[in-house]
Write a protein that holds these residues in place. Structure first.
Motif: not given
Length: 296
Positions: A207-221
């Protein structure tokens, strides 16, 4: 007998003196330290830069810590660090506090970053407009069904208030760049202390939504495509879409130093803006400065 004793003492003293002299020749010159603190968005990039620079210059030691953009800038204002990392520009009140303390901050743009809006991989929503994201985080839209998803409550995640990413997202996404807009995060928004925490929570919560710097994004989201108009286009964040201006949620990343910083700090900043250091930017998923990396 006394002469023999004196002779032995003299010989021992000569040996000790020679050993001391020899040891001093082998002692490396004292290291030069650079204290670097601030943005958690930049911390991994700053650590990679520091590691490579120290490999090239073994006489230099660079200390890198996080804590948030506000923490780094505050440390620079108090004179306890050489470089403050920030994922937002210094605020006017911070600038005035620095000047009042006899410190004139100098701004250096060292890279660029895309803010990725992320959801759980099983969430069927693939795209959102800036308006929809703003309304979600204000608490106006509360169910995924309202934006084309399933009948599920929306769980809002954000970085903590000392984060430059939090400040940027508030000003440029929730308030849509309007300085007269006083909208704020919904009171039920969960504030997390790190970029890694956002990724972990979104990957665990459908149910979550979040935001993050592109450098931290993984294949798990799952990264959502973002549009400025309901009819699109909807664009995914990447080095190419940030540099072309197509992706609407991107920003500069900064380092702040004092005007009278030691020459070593200036040398390090010059190296950070070199093609060699900017290549590290792209390898870590951030966006290199175009004019310095176009030939790479």
């Amino acid at each position: 007998m006394k002469r023999i004793t004196v002779f032995v003492i003299v010989v021992i003293a000569m040996i000790l003196t020679a050993c001391t002299a020899s040891g001093s020749d082998q002692t490396p010159p004292p290291s030069t330290y650079i204290q670097n603190k601030g943005s958690d968005t930049i911390v991994n990039l700053a650590l990679a830069w520091a590691e490579e620079y120290q490999r090239l210059h073994p006489e230099v030691r660079i200390s890198v810590t996080g804590g948030g953009s506000g923490t780094g800038i505050t440390a620079m204002i108090s004179g306890t660090v050489d470089i403050a990392n920030a994922s937002r520009q210094i605020k006017e009140e911070e600038m005035q506090a620095a000047l009042a303390n006899g410190i004139e901050p100098v701004e250096h743009v060292v890279a660029r970053d895309a803010i990725a809006v992320i959801v759980h991989p099983q969430n069927p929503v693939n795209q959102l407009t800036i308006d929809q994201i703003s309304l979600i985080y204000q608490g106006v839209i509360n169910n995924w069904q309202e934006v084309g998803g399933e009948n599920r409550p929306i769980v809002r995640l954000s970085r903590e208030t000392n984060s430059g990413t939090h400040v940027y997202f508030l000003e440029e996404v929730i308030r849509k760049g309007d300085h007269n807009n006083k909208a704020i995060f919904s009171a039920d928004t969960l504030l997390l202390p790190s970029s890694e925490g956002i990724i972990a929570e979104v990957s665990d919560n459908p149910n979550a939504i979040g935001y993050d710097g592109l450098g931290y994004v993984t294949e798990h989201v799952k990264v959502l495509a973002i549009g400025t108009q309901p009819q699109g286009p909807f664009v995914l964040p990447s080095i190419e879409t940030v540099n072309s201006g197509a992706y609407p949620i991107s920003r500069d990343l900064y380092m702040y130093t004092r005007r009278d910083a030691p020459p070593l700090v200036g040398e390090y900043l010059n190296w950070i803006l070199s093609p060699q250091a900017q290549d590290i930017v792209s390898r870590l998923g951030f966006v290199p400065i175009v004019t310095l990396s176009a030939g790479n």
